[in-house]
Write a protein that holds these residues in place. Structure first.
Motif, PDB file in Angstrom:
ATOM      1  N   GLY A  77      11.120   6.680   5.035  1.00 23.22           N
ATOM      2  CA  GLY A  77      11.254   7.747   4.052  1.00 23.22           C
ATOM      3  C   GLY A  77      12.517   7.662   3.230  1.00 23.22           C
ATOM      4  N   ALA A  78      13.647   7.351   3.862  1.00 25.02           N
ATOM      5  CA  ALA A  78      14.910   7.293   3.128  1.00 25.02           C
ATOM      6  C   ALA A  78      14.874   6.183   2.077  1.00 25.02           C
ATOM      7  CB  ALA A  78      16.071   7.065   4.098  1.00 25.02           C
ATOM      8  N   THR A  79      14.322   5.032   2.463  1.00 22.62           N
ATOM      9  CA  THR A  79      14.203   3.918   1.518  1.00 22.62           C
ATOM     10  C   THR A  79      13.299   4.278   0.351  1.00 22.62           C
ATOM     11  OG1 THR A  79      14.593   2.228   3.203  1.00 22.62           O
ATOM     12  CG2 THR A  79      13.391   1.547   1.231  1.00 22.62           C
ATOM     13  N   ARG A 125      10.617  11.627   1.588  1.00 23.79           N
ATOM     14  CA  ARG A 125      11.002  11.189   2.932  1.00 23.79           C
ATOM     15  C   ARG A 125       9.987  11.633   3.987  1.00 23.79           C
ATOM     16  NH1 ARG A 125      16.364  12.252   1.321  1.00 23.79           N
ATOM     17  NH2 ARG A 125      16.243  14.354   2.199  1.00 23.79           N
ATOM     18  N   GLU A 126       9.539  12.856   3.878  1.00 20.95           N
ATOM     19  CA  GLU A 126       8.612  13.385   4.868  1.00 20.95           C
ATOM     20  C   GLU A 126       7.224  12.755   4.744  1.00 20.95           C
ATOM     21  OE1 GLU A 126       8.790  17.551   4.179  1.00 20.95           O
ATOM     22  OE2 GLU A 126      10.674  17.831   5.295  1.00 20.95           O
ATOM     23  N   SER A 127       6.920  12.190   3.582  1.00 21.54           N
ATOM     24  CA  SER A 127       5.609  11.579   3.369  1.00 21.54           C
ATOM     25  C   SER A 127       5.526  10.162   3.934  1.00 21.54           C
ATOM     26  CB  SER A 127       5.272  11.537   1.873  1.00 21.54           C
ATOM     27  OG  SER A 127       5.214  12.834   1.323  1.00 21.54           O
ATOM     28  N   PHE A 128       6.689   9.556   4.228  1.00 19.13           N
ATOM     29  CA  PHE A 128       6.701   8.158   4.695  1.00 19.13           C
ATOM     30  C   PHE A 128       7.568   8.032   5.940  1.00 19.13           C
ATOM     31  CE2 PHE A 128       5.773   8.049   0.176  1.00 19.13           C
ATOM     32  CZ  PHE A 128       4.702   7.169   0.096  1.00 19.13           C
ATOM     33  N   GLU A 143       0.829  -1.207   0.000  1.00 23.01           N
ATOM     34  CA  GLU A 143       0.000   0.000   0.000  1.00 23.01           C
ATOM     35  C   GLU A 143       0.864   1.258   0.000  1.00 23.01           C
ATOM     36  OE1 GLU A 143      -2.391  -0.548   3.442  1.00 23.01           O
ATOM     37  OE2 GLU A 143      -3.730  -2.019   2.488  1.00 23.01           O
ATOM     38  N   GLN A 144       1.980   1.214   0.734  1.00 25.80           N
ATOM     39  CA  GLN A 144       2.881   2.364   0.751  1.00 25.80           C
ATOM     40  C   GLN A 144       3.517   2.589  -0.618  1.00 25.80           C
ATOM     41  OE1 GLN A 144       5.350   1.002   4.038  1.00 25.80           O
ATOM     42  NE2 GLN A 144       4.603   2.685   5.331  1.00 25.80           N
ATOM     43  N   LEU A 145       3.920   1.492  -1.268  1.00 25.64           N
ATOM     44  CA  LEU A 145       4.498   1.625  -2.608  1.00 25.64           C
ATOM     45  C   LEU A 145       3.476   2.195  -3.583  1.00 25.64           C
ATOM     46  CD1 LEU A 145       6.739  -1.447  -3.575  1.00 25.64           C
ATOM     47  CD2 LEU A 145       7.405   0.924  -3.211  1.00 25.64           C
ATOM     48  N   ASP A 205       1.187   9.275  -5.698  1.00 20.05           N
ATOM     49  CA  ASP A 205       1.145  10.647  -5.170  1.00 20.05           C
ATOM     50  C   ASP A 205       2.358  11.488  -5.539  1.00 20.05           C
ATOM     51  OD1 ASP A 205      -1.167   9.780  -4.028  1.00 20.05           O
ATOM     52  OD2 ASP A 205      -0.407   9.673  -1.978  1.00 20.05           O
ATOM     53  N   HIS A 206       3.423  10.863  -6.045  1.00 18.77           N
ATOM     54  CA  HIS A 206       4.662  11.622  -6.305  1.00 18.77           C
ATOM     55  C   HIS A 206       5.090  11.452  -7.758  1.00 18.77           C
ATOM     56  CE1 HIS A 206       5.451  12.521  -2.016  1.00 18.77           C
ATOM     57  NE2 HIS A 206       4.846  11.367  -1.818  1.00 18.77           N
ATOM     58  N   ASP A 207       5.731  12.468  -8.289  1.00 16.42           N
ATOM     59  CA  ASP A 207       6.180  12.458  -9.685  1.00 16.42           C
ATOM     60  C   ASP A 207       7.521  11.718  -9.763  1.00 16.42           C
ATOM     61  OD1 ASP A 207       6.728  12.856 -12.315  1.00 16.42           O
ATOM     62  OD2 ASP A 207       6.810  15.051 -12.230  1.00 16.42           O
ATOM     63  N   THR A 208       7.438  10.409  -9.659  1.00 13.16           N
ATOM     64  CA  THR A 208       8.669   9.606  -9.631  1.00 13.16           C
ATOM     65  C   THR A 208       9.379   9.587 -10.981  1.00 13.16           C
ATOM     66  OG1 THR A 208       7.361   7.614 -10.071  1.00 13.16           O
ATOM     67  CG2 THR A 208       7.828   8.133  -7.761  1.00 13.16           C
ATOM     68  N   ASP A 209       8.649   9.758 -12.080  1.00 13.38           N
ATOM     69  CA  ASP A 209       9.295   9.811 -13.395  1.00 13.38           C
ATOM     70  C   ASP A 209      10.287  10.968 -13.454  1.00 13.38           C
ATOM     71  OD1 ASP A 209       7.851   7.644 -14.257  1.00 13.38           O
ATOM     72  OD2 ASP A 209       6.345   8.832 -15.322  1.00 13.38           O
ATOM     73  N   THR A 210       9.872  12.123 -12.940  1.00 15.62           N
ATOM     74  CA  THR A 210      10.766  13.284 -12.927  1.00 15.62           C
ATOM     75  C   THR A 210      11.932  13.059 -11.986  1.00 15.62           C
ATOM     76  OG1 THR A 210       8.993  14.820 -13.505  1.00 15.62           O
ATOM     77  CG2 THR A 210      10.921  15.739 -12.389  1.00 15.62           C
ATOM     78  N   LEU A 211      11.670  12.463 -10.831  1.00 19.11           N
ATOM     79  CA  LEU A 211      12.753  12.206  -9.878  1.00 19.11           C
ATOM     80  C   LEU A 211      13.809  11.274 -10.479  1.00 19.11           C
ATOM     81  CD1 LEU A 211      10.839  11.812  -6.489  1.00 19.11           C
ATOM     82  CD2 LEU A 211      12.354  13.674  -7.184  1.00 19.11           C
TER      83      LEU A 211
END
Length: 418
Positions: A63-65, A56-59, A5-7, A13-19
């Protein structure tokens, strides 16, 4: 279930493509000798840091992982990694990597290892994960490419080993007397005699067409005929098919020339060799059929003392690329085991990446010993693909070995977080 669920939330919720794009820019295109480029690189890096901080702040707690996953792995890769962790519960602690048509490909990477693949391997190395390069190439060839691609410091770090010529030797710089192990030197006199006999005659006794169309690869022990034509071309396929039949005939002659074997006519010994290896390998049988070289004899017609020697010798056929004679006692598995011993890997969980039958032996070995995963390019031999698909389906596009490395990266991050 919580981690799935976290994944899901991470990639929703996050723009991982840009990251990931920002991370690739930071990793692969560092600014060099340009103030404008340096300024842009710093802007990209700051944007990347901000994005990772948001993740990181969202999890909380993980968060680091999750920030690492967002910048390295696609959604599919991350979920595959989580499935693998659920199945095996372990991180990968060693890489076993074939080179040609696995890390690099003449078809899509211009025979160079892509920069993103090299960078990821360097990152794994910096984290202390040993790398075993496992190849059919000669030591000098693979040493040169490894130093050029990975860098001399990494290759000579003491944490990199090269299994060369499909397991005839192991080279592990930085390990004193164990740096170079000549595994072929441990074979008994009988097998050494067979190889000495074939090597002494393979070019001098070859028909003109083979002498002009092939060359002998500069191996220390294995006997490998390569085409002088472009690999995979029609001419290369034709000449290697002829070379295979020729090598089988030489092998039959050499085995029946051993002192403990009764004398027989050359044609009989050659028929035995052709029949034996045709029964062992359907590809070899097909070549013999196409060359009009199917023997009248059956494999069982050969005496036990002849078949017992054949049982210890491997004949490899690689369409349009090579015909090779090697020792089954010197497979890539034997070389990998020797490399693990020198590197001090007592409890391996490896990722084995390869495309050929010699790589399949290593894949089966790790599967039988619960010692790792297997991955292959989509153009690998069918037997390799069958094994990989039946295991964890880690099949990647030609020239895209980095896709599997990213899955392993995610797997290791998830395992470390537990």
């Amino acid at each position: 279930m919580e981690r799935y669920e976290q994944l899901y939330r991470l990639y929703e919720d996050h723009d991982t493509d840009t990251l990931r794009a920002l991370q690739d820019l930071v990793d692969l295109f560092p600014a060099i000798d340009s103030r404008v480029a340096l300024d842009r690189w710093q802007e990209v890096n700051e944007e990347l840091v901000d994005g990772k901080t948001e993740v990181r702040e969202s999890f909380p707690g993980v968060g680091a992982t999750f920030a690492d996953l967002a910048t390295r792995a696609t959604r599919d890769q991350a979920f595959t990694a989580l499935d693998l962790y659920g199945k095996y519960g372990r991180a990968v602690n060693v890489f076993v990597l074939d080179v040609d048509e696995t890390l690099r490909s003449t078809g899509s990477t211009d025979n160079e290892i892509p920069r993103d693949t090299l960078h990821l391997l360097t990152e794994f190395h910096e984290e202390g994960v040993p790398i075993v390069i496992c190849t059919g190439q000669t030591l000098e060839n693979v040493k040169g490419f490894a130093i050029q691609g990975l860098g001399s410091e990494l290759v000579h770090s003491g944490n990199v080993s090269i299994v060369y010529e499909t397991g005839t030797g192991v080279f592990t710089p930085g390990h004193g007397s164990d740096t170079k192990q000549l595994l072929y030197a441990e074979l008994d006199d009988e097998i050494q005699a067979v190889f000495d006999d074939i090597r002494s005659r393979i070019l001098s006794a070859a028909p003109d067409r083979l002498r002009k169309g092939c060359h002998l690869q500069g191996n220390e022990f294995n006997i490998t005929m390569k085409p002088n034509f472009e690999t995979g071309s029609t001419a290369a396929r034709e000449i290697i098919d002829e070379a295979l039949v020729y090598e089988l005939d030489l092998l039959g002659d050499a085995v029946t020339a051993l002192e403990h074997v009764d004398d027989v006519e050359d044609e009989t010994s050659r028929d035995w060799a052709r029949a034996y290896y045709a029964e062992q390998d359907s590809e070899i049988r097909l070549v013999l059929e196409q060359e009009g070289a199917i023997p009248a004899a059956a494999a069982d017609d050969a005496p036990e003392d002849v078949r017992s020697v054949f049982d210890r010798i491997d004949v490899g056929y690689y369409e349009g690329d090579a015909a090779e004679i090697g020792s089954l006692e010197l497979s890539k598995v034997v070389g990998v085991e020797a490399a693990f011993d020198v590197l001090g890997i007592d409890d391996p969980f490896a990722i084995v990446m390869g495309d050929s039958k010699s790589d399949l032996r290593v894949m089966r070995w790790v599967a039988e010993n619960d010692a790792g995963l297997a991955a292959a390019p989509d153009h690998a031999s069918q037997s390799v693909l069958n094994h990989v698909l039946a295991a964890d389906e880690l099949v990647f596009d030609q020239g895209s070995a980095s896709d599997v490395l990213r899955i392993v990266y995610a797997l290791n991050r998830l395992a470390r977080d537990r």
